[in-house]
Motif scaffolding. Sequence first.
Motif, PDB file in Angstrom:
ATOM      1  N   GLN A   3       0.843  -1.186   0.000  1.00  0.00           N
ATOM      2  CA  GLN A   3       0.000   0.000   0.000  1.00  0.00           C
ATOM      3  C   GLN A   3       0.881   1.238   0.000  1.00  0.00           C
ATOM      4  OE1 GLN A   3      -2.526  -1.052   3.458  1.00  0.00           O
ATOM      5  NE2 GLN A   3      -4.204  -0.932   1.977  1.00  0.00           N
ATOM      6  N   THR A   4       0.482   2.222  -0.797  1.00  0.00           N
ATOM      7  CA  THR A   4       1.155   3.512  -0.831  1.00  0.00           C
ATOM      8  C   THR A   4       0.107   4.579  -0.525  1.00  0.00           C
ATOM      9  OG1 THR A   4       0.739   4.013  -3.170  1.00  0.00           O
ATOM     10  CG2 THR A   4       2.679   2.647  -2.669  1.00  0.00           C
ATOM     11  N   GLU A   5       0.509   5.812  -0.611  1.00  0.00           N
ATOM     12  CA  GLU A   5      -0.435   6.906  -0.338  1.00  0.00           C
ATOM     13  C   GLU A   5      -1.670   6.841  -1.233  1.00  0.00           C
ATOM     14  OE1 GLU A   5      -0.538  11.768  -0.701  1.00  0.00           O
ATOM     15  OE2 GLU A   5       1.398  10.773  -0.506  1.00  0.00           O
ATOM     16  N   ARG A   6      -1.458   6.490  -2.517  1.00  0.00           N
ATOM     17  CA  ARG A   6      -2.578   6.516  -3.471  1.00  0.00           C
ATOM     18  C   ARG A   6      -2.918   5.172  -4.095  1.00  0.00           C
ATOM     19  NH1 ARG A   6      -0.584  11.097  -7.465  1.00  0.00           N
ATOM     20  NH2 ARG A   6       1.393  10.023  -7.103  1.00  0.00           N
ATOM     21  N   LEU A   7      -2.141   4.130  -3.791  1.00  0.00           N
ATOM     22  CA  LEU A   7      -2.299   2.870  -4.510  1.00  0.00           C
ATOM     23  C   LEU A   7      -2.325   1.648  -3.595  1.00  0.00           C
ATOM     24  CD1 LEU A   7       0.374   3.539  -7.274  1.00  0.00           C
ATOM     25  CD2 LEU A   7      -2.111   3.574  -7.602  1.00  0.00           C
ATOM     26  N   ASN A   8      -3.039   0.634  -4.051  1.00  0.00           N
ATOM     27  CA  ASN A   8      -2.915  -0.728  -3.548  1.00  0.00           C
ATOM     28  C   ASN A   8      -2.272  -1.503  -4.694  1.00  0.00           C
ATOM     29  OD1 ASN A   8      -4.308  -0.215  -1.115  1.00  0.00           O
ATOM     30  ND2 ASN A   8      -6.259  -0.480  -2.161  1.00  0.00           N
ATOM     31  N   ILE A   9      -1.206  -2.217  -4.402  1.00  0.00           N
ATOM     32  CA  ILE A   9      -0.475  -2.969  -5.418  1.00  0.00           C
ATOM     33  C   ILE A   9      -0.492  -4.423  -4.975  1.00  0.00           C
ATOM     34  CG2 ILE A   9       1.723  -3.195  -6.647  1.00  0.00           C
ATOM     35  CD1 ILE A   9       2.319  -0.274  -5.555  1.00  0.00           C
ATOM     36  N   TYR A  10      -1.052  -5.291  -5.807  1.00  0.00           N
ATOM     37  CA  TYR A  10      -1.161  -6.683  -5.390  1.00  0.00           C
ATOM     38  C   TYR A  10      -1.088  -7.632  -6.584  1.00  0.00           C
ATOM     39  CZ  TYR A  10      -6.044  -6.033  -6.770  1.00  0.00           C
ATOM     40  OH  TYR A  10      -7.184  -5.746  -7.480  1.00  0.00           O
ATOM     41  N   LEU A  52       1.536 -11.200 -12.348  1.00  0.00           N
ATOM     42  CA  LEU A  52       1.191  -9.837 -12.745  1.00  0.00           C
ATOM     43  C   LEU A  52       0.597  -9.144 -11.528  1.00  0.00           C
ATOM     44  CD1 LEU A  52       0.857  -7.763 -15.055  1.00  0.00           C
ATOM     45  CD2 LEU A  52      -1.448  -8.691 -15.400  1.00  0.00           C
ATOM     46  N   TRP A  53       1.161  -7.995 -11.169  1.00  0.00           N
ATOM     47  CA  TRP A  53       0.672  -7.185 -10.056  1.00  0.00           C
ATOM     48  C   TRP A  53      -0.110  -6.021 -10.643  1.00  0.00           C
ATOM     49  CZ3 TRP A  53       3.006  -7.203  -4.803  1.00  0.00           C
ATOM     50  CH2 TRP A  53       3.870  -8.279  -4.595  1.00  0.00           C
ATOM     51  N   VAL A  54      -1.233  -5.685 -10.056  1.00  0.00           N
ATOM     52  CA  VAL A  54      -2.014  -4.553 -10.543  1.00  0.00           C
ATOM     53  C   VAL A  54      -1.874  -3.355  -9.616  1.00  0.00           C
ATOM     54  CG1 VAL A  54      -3.664  -5.914 -11.883  1.00  0.00           C
ATOM     55  CG2 VAL A  54      -4.153  -5.397  -9.480  1.00  0.00           C
ATOM     56  N   LEU A  55      -2.017  -2.185 -10.213  1.00  0.00           N
ATOM     57  CA  LEU A  55      -2.000  -0.916  -9.488  1.00  0.00           C
ATOM     58  C   LEU A  55      -3.444  -0.443  -9.411  1.00  0.00           C
ATOM     59  CD1 LEU A  55       0.914   0.848 -11.435  1.00  0.00           C
ATOM     60  CD2 LEU A  55       1.055  -0.852  -9.609  1.00  0.00           C
ATOM     61  N   GLN A  56      -3.966  -0.420  -8.200  1.00  0.00           N
ATOM     62  CA  GLN A  56      -5.362  -0.054  -7.977  1.00  0.00           C
ATOM     63  C   GLN A  56      -5.401   1.237  -7.162  1.00  0.00           C
ATOM     64  OE1 GLN A  56      -7.517  -2.284  -4.937  1.00  0.00           O
ATOM     65  NE2 GLN A  56      -9.191  -2.554  -6.401  1.00  0.00           N
ATOM     66  N   LEU A  57      -6.167   2.208  -7.647  1.00  0.00           N
ATOM     67  CA  LEU A  57      -6.338   3.436  -6.875  1.00  0.00           C
ATOM     68  C   LEU A  57      -7.002   3.091  -5.547  1.00  0.00           C
ATOM     69  CD1 LEU A  57      -7.611   5.946  -9.590  1.00  0.00           C
ATOM     70  CD2 LEU A  57      -5.312   5.801  -8.600  1.00  0.00           C
ATOM     71  N   ASN A  58      -6.512   3.663  -4.456  1.00  0.00           N
ATOM     72  CA  ASN A  58      -7.123   3.377  -3.157  1.00  0.00           C
ATOM     73  C   ASN A  58      -8.047   4.520  -2.719  1.00  0.00           C
ATOM     74  OD1 ASN A  58      -5.394   5.331  -2.175  1.00  0.00           O
ATOM     75  ND2 ASN A  58      -4.097   3.935  -1.033  1.00  0.00           N
ATOM     76  N   ASP A  59      -8.631   5.185  -3.706  1.00  0.00           N
ATOM     77  CA  ASP A  59      -9.552   6.300  -3.440  1.00  0.00           C
ATOM     78  C   ASP A  59     -11.005   5.848  -3.294  1.00  0.00           C
ATOM     79  OD1 ASP A  59     -10.194   5.581  -6.022  1.00  0.00           O
ATOM     80  OD2 ASP A  59      -9.770   7.547  -6.899  1.00  0.00           O
ATOM     81  N   GLY A  60     -11.205   4.526  -3.226  1.00  0.00           N
ATOM     82  CA  GLY A  60     -12.557   3.993  -3.107  1.00  0.00           C
ATOM     83  C   GLY A  60     -13.154   3.574  -4.439  1.00  0.00           C
ATOM     84  N   ILE A  64      -8.339  -0.019 -11.630  1.00  0.00           N
ATOM     85  CA  ILE A  64      -7.018  -0.536 -11.965  1.00  0.00           C
ATOM     86  C   ILE A  64      -6.433   0.394 -13.026  1.00  0.00           C
ATOM     87  CG2 ILE A  64      -5.716  -2.485 -12.904  1.00  0.00           C
ATOM     88  CD1 ILE A  64      -7.102  -3.111 -10.210  1.00  0.00           C
ATOM     89  N   ILE A  65      -5.270   0.968 -12.728  1.00  0.00           N
ATOM     90  CA  ILE A  65      -4.692   1.976 -13.625  1.00  0.00           C
ATOM     91  C   ILE A  65      -3.399   1.532 -14.303  1.00  0.00           C
ATOM     92  CG2 ILE A  65      -5.769   3.860 -12.354  1.00  0.00           C
ATOM     93  CD1 ILE A  65      -2.794   4.393 -11.284  1.00  0.00           C
ATOM     94  N   GLY A  66      -2.887   0.380 -13.934  1.00  0.00           N
ATOM     95  CA  GLY A  66      -1.651  -0.098 -14.533  1.00  0.00           C
ATOM     96  C   GLY A  66      -1.230  -1.401 -13.893  1.00  0.00           C
ATOM     97  N   VAL A  99       6.586   1.968  -8.402  1.00  0.00           N
ATOM     98  CA  VAL A  99       7.890   1.319  -8.573  1.00  0.00           C
ATOM     99  C   VAL A  99       8.725   1.479  -7.308  1.00  0.00           C
ATOM    100  CG1 VAL A  99      10.062   1.387  -9.878  1.00  0.00           C
ATOM    101  CG2 VAL A  99       7.873   1.456 -11.088  1.00  0.00           C
ATOM    102  N   SER A 100       8.711   2.663  -6.722  1.00  0.00           N
ATOM    103  CA  SER A 100       9.473   2.894  -5.489  1.00  0.00           C
ATOM    104  C   SER A 100       9.034   1.935  -4.388  1.00  0.00           C
ATOM    105  CB  SER A 100       9.294   4.338  -5.010  1.00  0.00           C
ATOM    106  OG  SER A 100       9.832   5.240  -5.938  1.00  0.00           O
ATOM    107  N   ALA A 101       7.725   1.796  -4.208  1.00  0.00           N
ATOM    108  CA  ALA A 101       7.204   0.906  -3.168  1.00  0.00           C
ATOM    109  C   ALA A 101       7.512  -0.550  -3.484  1.00  0.00           C
ATOM    110  CB  ALA A 101       5.698   1.111  -3.011  1.00  0.00           C
TER     111      ALA A 101
END
Length: 153
Positions: A3-10, A52-60, A64-66, A99-101
């Motif tokens: 989890q990052t400030e704006r994303l869930n990555i799983y 494959l890991w997805v980038l999901q906005l954690n804004d509710g 999936i954005i990438g 990528v940083s996370a």
Amino acid sequence: MIQTERLNIYPLSDEEMRDVIQNESNEALKAAYSEMLAGCLENPEQRIWHALWVLQLNDGSGKIIGSLSFKGLNDNGMVEIGYGINPEYEGKGLMTEAVSAAVRWASKQPGVLSIEAETEPDNIASQRVLEKAGFIPSGVIGAEGPRYIWKNG
């Protein structure tokens, strides 16, 4: 999950990866995702390095954005990261955040000694993502272009 400030990555499950492959219209991506799924199935003990890991906005919204992936953990303890983001989300720092996370997470996993990436020579945006995430050019040119290595610290 990362989890990052704006994303869930799983990472996706095998079944979710099958769905992605079935619905992918880009043949090159379909082939890459199929190779990743094969890696998951052939190496269940190292599945995380093939999924494959997805980038999901954690804004509710759950959008999936990438995605990103690690291209296997080799015998020398090296993992390579690859990534992509939907064009409408480019330029917002989301890929650098992801990528940083992901590399911080990967660097703490057993057996991982180095993290590398490769990007096309003219893909300046991807090179900037790598630099902002702590990668430096390694001086090696790989199949896709210049290789970068992550330096912790």
